[in-house]
Enzyme design. Structure first.
Site, PDB file in Angstrom:
ATOM      1  CG  ASP A 121      -1.899  -1.192   1.198  1.00  0.00           C
ATOM      2  OD1 ASP A 121      -2.027  -1.832   0.142  1.00  0.00           O
ATOM      3  OD2 ASP A 121      -2.494  -1.487   2.241  1.00  0.00           O
ATOM      4  CG  ASP A 231      -8.793  -3.032   6.858  1.00  0.00           C
ATOM      5  OD1 ASP A 231      -9.283  -3.769   5.979  1.00  0.00           O
ATOM      6  OD2 ASP A 231      -7.571  -2.834   6.972  1.00  0.00           O
ATOM      7  CG  ASN A 259      -5.474  -8.319   8.030  1.00  0.00           C
ATOM      8  OD1 ASN A 259      -5.343  -7.923   9.178  1.00  0.00           O
ATOM      9  ND2 ASN A 259      -5.760  -7.504   7.024  1.00  0.00           N
TER      10      ASN A 259
END
Length: 739
Positions: A121, A231, A259
């Site tokens: 990212d 998220d 995750n």
């Protein structure tokens, strides 16, 4: 990875509020219970993990991290500290490299032994200084990571996260990515590499995919699994079981790490089922080591364990139910914990014993193990407090709760059926036809709506307030939404339409979900993607997804086109040139810059196969006049031994270009049933028409081979009309549709 251990566990790698020390202790206890062996510390919003990675931890922060590392050792968990310097590191800077080493030295002083360097990212641009020192972005990352590996004295575990960490990000493709090839060639072979699968959030990860990845990266990858992550969407939960990853993957992987949801209390099912998946691997590995000469009747030989999602889900639900009645406050994460740093405590057994004696901990290993009676599937009851009535929160209740917030690509079976029932009710109300059937199905939906409301009431009364507050906003939101749908059905069947919620032009904010985000999304030409599409109300039938096409879909599109197209009289050609039909029919579209790629959609089934697609040329007149001519010339050169008349030029009268300016080509799998073809075609054309209308187009047209009568009939059912042409061209029929 030097140590030959399969890593299986949890990555705290989401964007959002990091878990507390006490929550991580509970996480380690659960890892011990579920048979998981690894925890990766990588919370994106720990500033000193990512945005301020150069800064050392304060005394208070150091104490907490030190406790966490020692606690993990007590429970026999691999603690992997991840650092994410990619936002602003200068790879060729000696100062930054020293800052990186200084930070890792601090963690070494805490007792950390396992590591990860994350470059996910981030932008792939380098500073001028780095451009002067490295051949590419990948070379810079390889150089720094290898230096750190040597500096840490070649640790047993060092995992590298690449910037291209899934196939969708690979440029231009997995096999041709120069970045990934450099990473695979350059990284020390004992450094592991994170990979999320075909996508950031992968529905399935297959053996074939992993073999292709391993071939490029020249090692077995470690999966960073975002299946249960949430998220990226504050209105989404993914509490469903570990699924879509075959047990056969294990021998091709270095690890499988989930995750999960940001909300700590809501990860029980994903973790428990991952543990069962891991256990099935270990059972099979033990079986593989049994000598082939052992008598088949020997009791030591176990039946091969196969991970079954539904069975694992059911077992996890049984184990989770008692957690709802634990006395846990909403501020439980603030409680401190005691750590025994003595050598005797550095084992899983000692950790379990120490937790039993920890007076400050409300939870313990013993408390987490349910009594024998909880292993049955009978209804369980829970007492909320001494002065209240029993709240009958049952196994079915928490199954329904999880099914409401299941997995990113699917709803739970019961909730899915409820959704399809509402879908049918929404589009099939007719006061003059089959009204009794409609009302019967509406009554079923109203009862489901009440079930959601009752579930909310039960959850509000549970002792485990930490769990309640993690799930409350989600269950309250879906309850309000389903209630609104129930009100709509009542309104629809109300002759006087008394409700002011619908079609009034003056709705209240609570009836429109999404706020500002919803307003923005309504403007974007996203289409109705990822909506579940079914051909009937049977929840067991095939589910389809509509999505934009990508360049990676071209082989599947060509194969489907060849299968569907009329093949009589060209069998000999196909034997010589297997791609000739696809080149002729859709090749010009795929190679044309006028192909409006964001208006080309595909249909996936749950088998991940391409079951249909639509291609779009928004400027068909220019296409016919210029590119088509050039493309046909290329085809004639490519197939020099084929009669050039096989490749005909298509032209339309000018009024067609004016009235139906957009050219489309629709292809649907010929093995689909007629009602499936209609439903999927109708959905595709609706999405396309909506998108084109927003861009100012008012009509589209398509050419069909007259010998393909089923496709012709489908176009007519979808609202197209036959357009007579002065001179019919080579068995082609022209159809058009205005919108």
């Amino acid at each position: 990875m030097k140590a030959n251990q399969f890593l299986c566990g949890v990555i705290e790698g989401y964007y959002g509020r990091p878990w507390s020390l006490n929550q991580r202790r509970t996480l380690f206890e659960n890892c011990l219970r579920f048979g998981l062996n690894t925890y990766v510390y990588a919370p994106k919003d720990d500033a000193k993990h990512r945005s301020r990675w150069r800064d050392l931890y304060t005394t208070e922060e150091s104490n907490e991290l030190s406790q966490l590392i020692h606690l993990a050792k007590q429970f026999g968990i691999n603690f992997v500290y991840a650092l994410s310097p990619g936002l602003d590191i200068t790879y060729s800077s000696e100062k930054d490299l020293n800052a990186l080493k200084r930070k890792l030295n601090q963690l070494l002083s805490f007792g950390c032994e396992h590591w990860a360097l994350l470059f996910d990212d981030i932008e792939n641009e380098m500073s001028q200084q780095d451009k002067d020192n490295f051949a590419s972005f990948a070379h810079a990352q390889v150089a720094v990571t290898n230096q750190i590996y040597d500096y840490l004295n070649k640790p047993n575990i060092l995992i590298f996260c690449p910037t291209e960490y899934c196939s969708r990000m690979a440029d231009p493709s997995l096999e041709k990515s120069a970045y990934l090839q450099t990473i695979g060639n350059g990284l020390h072979p004992d450094i592991d590499i994170f990979w999320t699968g075909p996508k950031v959030v992968s529905r399935r990860i297959t053996v074939a995919h992993i073999l292709a990845v391993n071939n490029v990266l020249q090692r077995r990858v470690t999966i960073w699994d975002n299946l249960n992550a949430n998220d990226y969407d504050q209105r989404r939960l993914c509490m469903g079981p570990f699924a879509g990853r075959s047990s056969n993957l294990s021998s091709r992987l270095a690890g499988m790490l989930t995750n999960p949801n940001c909300e700590f209390e809501l990860n029980y099912i994903p973790m428990h089922t991952l543990g069962q998946w891991f256990e099935s691997i270990k059972v099979n590995e033990k079986r593989d080591k049994i000598d082939d000469n052992v008598d088949d009747d020997d009791d030591s030989i176990q039946t091969v364990e196969v991970y079954q999602v539904e069975k694992a889900f059911h077992q996890a639900l049984i184990q989770w139910l008692p957690e709802f009645n634990k006395v846990k406050s909403a501020n439980d994460f603030l409680h401190s914990i005691k750590i025994d740093h003595s050598p005797q405590a550095m084992s899983p057994k000692a950790a379990a014993l120490s937790s039993l004696n920890d007076e400050d901990s409300q939870d313990s290993i013993t408390e987490h193990v349910p009594p024998p009676s909880s292993t049955s599937s009978k209804i369980h009851t829970m007492e909320c407090d001494a002065n209240s009535n029993l709240i009958d929160l049952t196994l079915d209740d928490i199954r329904f709760l999880v099914e409401l917030f299941y997995l990113p690509y699917e709803h739970g079976p019961n909730v899915q059926q409820m959704f399809f029932n509402f879908y049918w009710l929404r589009y099939n109300y007719n006061p003059h036809q089959n009204l009794n059937e409609w009302r019967c199905r509406a009554a079923i939906f109203h009862n489901h709506a009440k079930t959601v409301g009752r579930l909310l009431q039960k959850l509000v009364a549970i002792h485990n307030r930490a769990l309640l507050y993690d799930v409350y906003n989600y269950i309250n939101d879906i309850n309000s939404t389903i209630n609104l749908c129930s009100k709509y059905l009542h309104w629809l069947d109300d002759e006087h339409k008394r409700s002011t919620v619908f079609m009034s032009g003056d709705v209240e904010p609570w009836s429109i979900r999404g706020g500002l985000a919803g307003e923005f999304l309504n403007i974007l030409p996203l289409g109705d993607f990822q909506a579940l599409i079914k051909s009937d109300g049977d929840s067991s039938s095939e589910v389809y997804f509509i999505r934009p096409l990508t360049s990676n879909d071209q082989p599947a599109m060509c194969a489907l086109c060849t299968t569907i197209c009329y093949q009589d009289d060209v069998d000999d050609l196909l034997r010589q040139h297997s791609e000739i039909l696809a080149d002729k029919v859709i090749g010009g579209y795929l190679s044309n810059s006028m192909n409006t790629s964001d208006l080309c959609f595909g249909i996936d089934g749950t088998d991940d196969g391409l079951h249909g697609f639509v291609l779009t040329i928004s400027e068909s007149e220019k296409y016919d006049k210029f590119h088509q001519t050039k493309w046909l010339e290329q085809l004639r050169q490519k197939y020099s031994n084929v009669d050039e008349n096989f490749f005909e030029i298509i032209e339309c009268p000018q009024w067609i270009y004016d009235r139906y300016s957009v050219r489309i080509q629709l292809f649907l799998d010929s093995t689909l049933k007629p009602n499936q073809m209609y439903l999927l075609g109708n959905k595709l054309i609706k999405i396309l028409a909506d998108s084109l209308s927003k861009r100012g187009y008012s009509g589209c047209h398509a050419f069909i081979d007259e010998r393909h009568s089923s496709l012709h009939n489908l176009y007519l059912r979808l609202g197209f009309i036959d357009i007579p042409m002065i001179e019919q061209q080579n068995h082609l029929i022209l159809v058009g549709k205005q919108f």
